[in-house]
Design a protein around this motif. Structure first.
Motif, mmCIF file in Angstrom:
data_model
loop_
_atom_site.group_PDB
_atom_site.id
_atom_site.type_symbol
_atom_site.label_atom_id
_atom_site.label_comp_id
_atom_site.label_asym_id
_atom_site.label_seq_id
_atom_site.Cartn_x
_atom_site.Cartn_y
_atom_site.Cartn_z
ATOM 1 N N ARG A 22 0.849 -1.201 0.000
ATOM 2 C CA ARG A 22 0.000 0.000 0.000
ATOM 3 C C ARG A 22 0.888 1.255 0.000
ATOM 4 O O ARG A 22 1.092 1.854 -1.040
ATOM 5 C CB ARG A 22 -0.949 -0.045 1.216
ATOM 6 N N ASP A 23 1.492 1.618 1.113
ATOM 7 C CA ASP A 23 2.343 2.817 1.115
ATOM 8 C C ASP A 23 3.554 2.577 0.209
ATOM 9 O O ASP A 23 3.995 3.465 -0.521
ATOM 10 C CB ASP A 23 2.800 3.135 2.550
ATOM 11 N N LEU A 82 -7.010 -0.011 3.182
ATOM 12 C CA LEU A 82 -7.041 1.393 3.621
ATOM 13 C C LEU A 82 -8.300 2.078 3.091
ATOM 14 O O LEU A 82 -8.775 1.755 1.994
ATOM 15 C CB LEU A 82 -5.791 2.114 3.096
ATOM 16 N N HIS A 106 -8.661 -0.068 7.826
ATOM 17 C CA HIS A 106 -7.762 0.976 8.304
ATOM 18 C C HIS A 106 -8.261 2.293 7.724
ATOM 19 O O HIS A 106 -8.133 2.536 6.528
ATOM 20 C CB HIS A 106 -6.333 0.666 7.820
ATOM 21 N N PHE A 108 -8.487 6.587 7.849
ATOM 22 C CA PHE A 108 -7.636 7.691 8.300
ATOM 23 C C PHE A 108 -8.247 9.038 7.964
ATOM 24 O O PHE A 108 -9.085 9.153 7.064
ATOM 25 C CB PHE A 108 -6.237 7.586 7.666
ATOM 26 N N SER A 148 -6.118 6.171 11.809
ATOM 27 C CA SER A 148 -4.872 6.929 11.729
ATOM 28 C C SER A 148 -5.138 8.416 11.665
ATOM 29 O O SER A 148 -6.003 8.864 10.902
ATOM 30 C CB SER A 148 -4.115 6.570 10.441
ATOM 31 N N GLN A 150 -3.750 11.312 10.163
ATOM 32 C CA GLN A 150 -2.724 11.687 9.179
ATOM 33 C C GLN A 150 -2.067 13.015 9.584
ATOM 34 O O GLN A 150 -2.731 13.946 10.014
ATOM 35 C CB GLN A 150 -3.322 11.793 7.777
ATOM 36 N N ASN A 176 -3.204 4.619 15.157
ATOM 37 C CA ASN A 176 -1.920 4.847 14.490
ATOM 38 C C ASN A 176 -1.592 6.338 14.500
ATOM 39 O O ASN A 176 -2.453 7.166 14.221
ATOM 40 C CB ASN A 176 -2.040 4.333 13.044
ATOM 41 N N PRO A 178 0.767 8.536 12.637
ATOM 42 C CA PRO A 178 1.770 8.641 11.566
ATOM 43 C C PRO A 178 2.596 9.915 11.621
ATOM 44 O O PRO A 178 2.080 10.995 11.913
ATOM 45 C CB PRO A 178 0.930 8.634 10.284
ATOM 46 N N THR A 180 3.632 11.488 8.999
ATOM 47 C CA THR A 180 3.348 11.452 7.559
ATOM 48 C C THR A 180 4.422 12.118 6.712
ATOM 49 O O THR A 180 4.737 11.664 5.613
ATOM 50 C CB THR A 180 1.981 12.137 7.321
ATOM 51 N N HIS A 211 4.014 4.871 12.482
ATOM 52 C CA HIS A 211 4.028 4.839 11.005
ATOM 53 C C HIS A 211 4.934 6.001 10.615
ATOM 54 O O HIS A 211 4.520 7.156 10.648
ATOM 55 C CB HIS A 211 2.604 5.031 10.467
ATOM 56 N N HIS A 213 7.737 8.043 8.174
ATOM 57 C CA HIS A 213 8.367 8.268 6.864
ATOM 58 C C HIS A 213 9.796 8.749 7.078
ATOM 59 O O HIS A 213 10.155 9.270 8.134
ATOM 60 C CB HIS A 213 7.508 9.210 6.027
HETATM 61 O O1 KIV Z 1 1.735 8.460 6.045
HETATM 62 C C1 KIV Z 1 0.536 8.413 6.358
HETATM 63 O O2 KIV Z 1 0.006 9.261 7.077
HETATM 64 C C2 KIV Z 1 -0.242 7.314 5.829
HETATM 65 C C3 KIV Z 1 -1.617 7.129 6.385
HETATM 66 C C4 KIV Z 1 -2.600 6.906 5.309
HETATM 67 C C5 KIV Z 1 -1.600 6.018 7.388
HETATM 68 O O3 KIV Z 1 0.240 6.533 5.040
#
Ligand code: KIV
Ligand code: ZN
Length: 523
Positions: A22-23, A82, A106, A108, A148, A150, A176, A178, A180, A211, A213
């Motif tokens: 997914r991501d 998602l 899931h 968000f 989540s 976001q 969650n 994140p 992001t 979560h 990045h």
């Molecule tokens: O990075 C993010 O916020 C996401 C959400 C959709 C979980 O991928």
């Protein structure tokens, strides 16, 4: 040693939530075909990943189909889809996971001032209302609901608390948080979790999740810091793929928890010897190479070059090795077997490398192995992995390369003579080009006219030596649809032709199954 009670050990267990499909697939150019996703789901399940986020069902028919079919084949892991906060998104997601033995929705919503003002144009009260509505709706359709926030790490902490409280009251079972945009810092991220866990009513009834990045290269550090502060689920992706700079790398999270149990007294259920196979597979199907010095799965991650290091290693591996390559399924690229090897031995070797093939696939892979062993002096584990992945990638292809002859050299134009079969019927053509690869690709255009644009052509040697197999990845794009193909052969031009044709097959299959491109903005 003090015995660990089951309750304590359950409390310290970290759920591994894989979002490669997914991501990870949201990385520009990293799209995967349905067949590839099904195969990846099997690898992830073999690895004992707890939750597989298989896609974003409303985004496209292809994503829906992937989540639906993965839900049908996975038996142990939770399969998750998602959904944004809208009713249609949530219902489409519920439909996609309907057959899952253990399914999860899931959902968000953005919570930060930046997203509230510029994307959603919604007030804090609107957001709270949407959280309650979306989570309640999801909970009515599925017992396992993750919510989540976001852009949580750029959200006012007092408002984030109210959002999490609303989601818990509405029935979310996992929360969650994140990062992001990859902005947070380990100690800061830990404070966010501590505050939520201590102060939000009902926090003790849910699992908190990270979560992260990797925009500042802190995704793994931030995730581990979240775990130290009480999070018990980590969202991550194989090879760290994902939006922009990617997500926290699954293999790094898992091995950090395993190797540094002294500082991080938590555990996962991951069978780590499957890690290398998963990494190679994801690299092959996305066409994203793994950098040589990448932690855990890079080609050099366990290589010792300097004399001092080699000397130390010979005396005691612990001098320079904090974990062993075997722990993550990296064999020492052993010489495996020659052309006299039998089918049973070959099957055993495949098992060791993490493959369980059905009879037809086994026969096909064995034949390819025999052909390779005829051409190549030494056949290594990496050669076998490349040829089996190649066989799996192309087994359903309607267009197959049958013969190829190329005239190359200093005097142009270079020319390719190509025969393919298209659903069994032979078709031949020849074409010239600016170099032999161009000539081969032009010949493919002649036998199978198409409008796709070549977006990536990448070659790397599977092993060392001039008789090494070339592994080629090709990415094609047409009308916003992207498809990747791969092939390996001791002849680089043959591998190039096969990889291009494999990508073309994937593109054709995608066109037959899906509406054009992704159309979801993500909010
Ligand atoms: O990075 C993010 O916020 C996401 C959400 C959709 C979980 O991928
Ligand atoms: Zn993300």
């Amino acid at each position: 040693m003090t015995p660990v009670s089951t309750a304590a050990s359950e409390r310290d267990r970290v759920i591994i939530f894989d979002t490669t499909m997914r991501d990870g697939e949201q990385s520009p150019g990293a799209s995967m075909s349905l067949e590839e996703k099904l195969e990846l789901a099997k690898i992830l399940e073999d690895m004992r990943v707890d939750v597989i986020e298989a896609g974003f069902p409303i985004a496209s028919n292809g994503d829906f189909e992937a989540v639906r079919q993965i839900s049908e084949i996975v038996t142990e892991s939770v399969v998750c889809g998602l959904a944004r906060a809208g009713v249609q998104d949530i219902e489409r997601c519920a439909e996609a996971i309907r057959k899952a033995k253990r399914g999860r929705i899931h959902t968000f919503l953005s919570t930060s001032p930046s997203h509230r003002d510029h994307i959603l144009r919604a007030s804090q009260d609107d957001i709270l209302e949407m959280i309650t509505g979306s989570v309640t709706h999801a909970r009515n359709l599925c017992g396992d609901v993750e919510w989540s926030a976001q852009d949580a790490t750029r959200t006012e902490q007092d408002f984030l608390r109210r959002c999490v409280e609303a989601a818990i009251r509405a029935g979310a079972t996992t929360i969650n948080i994140p990062d992001t945009v990859g902005y947070t810092y380990p100690s800061e991220y830990a404070e966010v979790f501590r505050d939520l866990i201590e102060n939000v009513p009902g926090a003790d009834t849910v699992i908190f999740s990270t979560h992260c990045h990797n925009d500042l290269g802190l995704a793994v550090a931030n995730s581990l810091s979240g775990v130290q502060a009480g999070a018990r689920q980590v969202e991550c992706a194989i090879n760290g793929i994902g939006e922009r700079a990617g997500n926290a790398a699954l293999e790094e999270i898992v091995m950090a928890l395993k190797v540094r149990g002294d500082r991080l007294p938590y555990h996962t259920g991951i069978e780590t010897q499957h890690i290398t196979r998963a990494s190679r597979y994801v690299s092959a199907i996305t066409g994203f190479p793994v950098q040589f010095n990448k932690a855990i799965v890079g080609k050099n991650a366990f290589a010792h070059e300097s004399g001092i290091h080699q000397d130390g290693m010979l005396k005691d591996r612990g001098t320079y090795e904090i974990m062993q390559p075997e722990d993550v399924g990296q064999g020492a690229s052993n010489l495996v077997m020659g052309k006299h090897a039998g089918r049973a031995g070959f099957r055993e070797k495949l098992k060791e490398l993490g493959y369980e093939l059905g009879q037809n696939a086994l026969n096909e892979a064995f034949q390819r192995f025999k052909d390779l062993a005829d051409k190549k002096k030494h056949v290594f584990d990496d050669d076998i992995v490349a040829l089996v992945d190649d066989a799996l990638a192309s087994q359903a292809d309607k267009i197959q390369v049958k013969h190829l002859r190329v005239i190359a050299g200093t005097e142009g134009p270079q020319e390719a003579f190509l025969t393919v079969t298209i659903e069994g019927a032979e078709k031949s053509a020849n074409a010239t080009g600016d170099g032999p690869v161009d000539a081969v690709f032009n010949a493919i255009h002649e036998v199978y006219p198409h409008a796709a644009t070549l977006r990536l052509f990448q070659v790397h040697a599977v092993t060392e030596g001039t008789d090494a197999q070339a592994q080629v990845s090709v990415r094609l794009e047409e009308d916003g649809r992207i498809a990747t193909g791969q092939a390996a052969d001791t002849d680089t031009l043959t591998a190039s032709a096969k990889a291009y044709v494999n990508a073309l097959n994937n593109l054709v299959a995608r066109k037959e199954k899906t509406a054009p491109a992704r159309m979801v903005s993500g909010f």
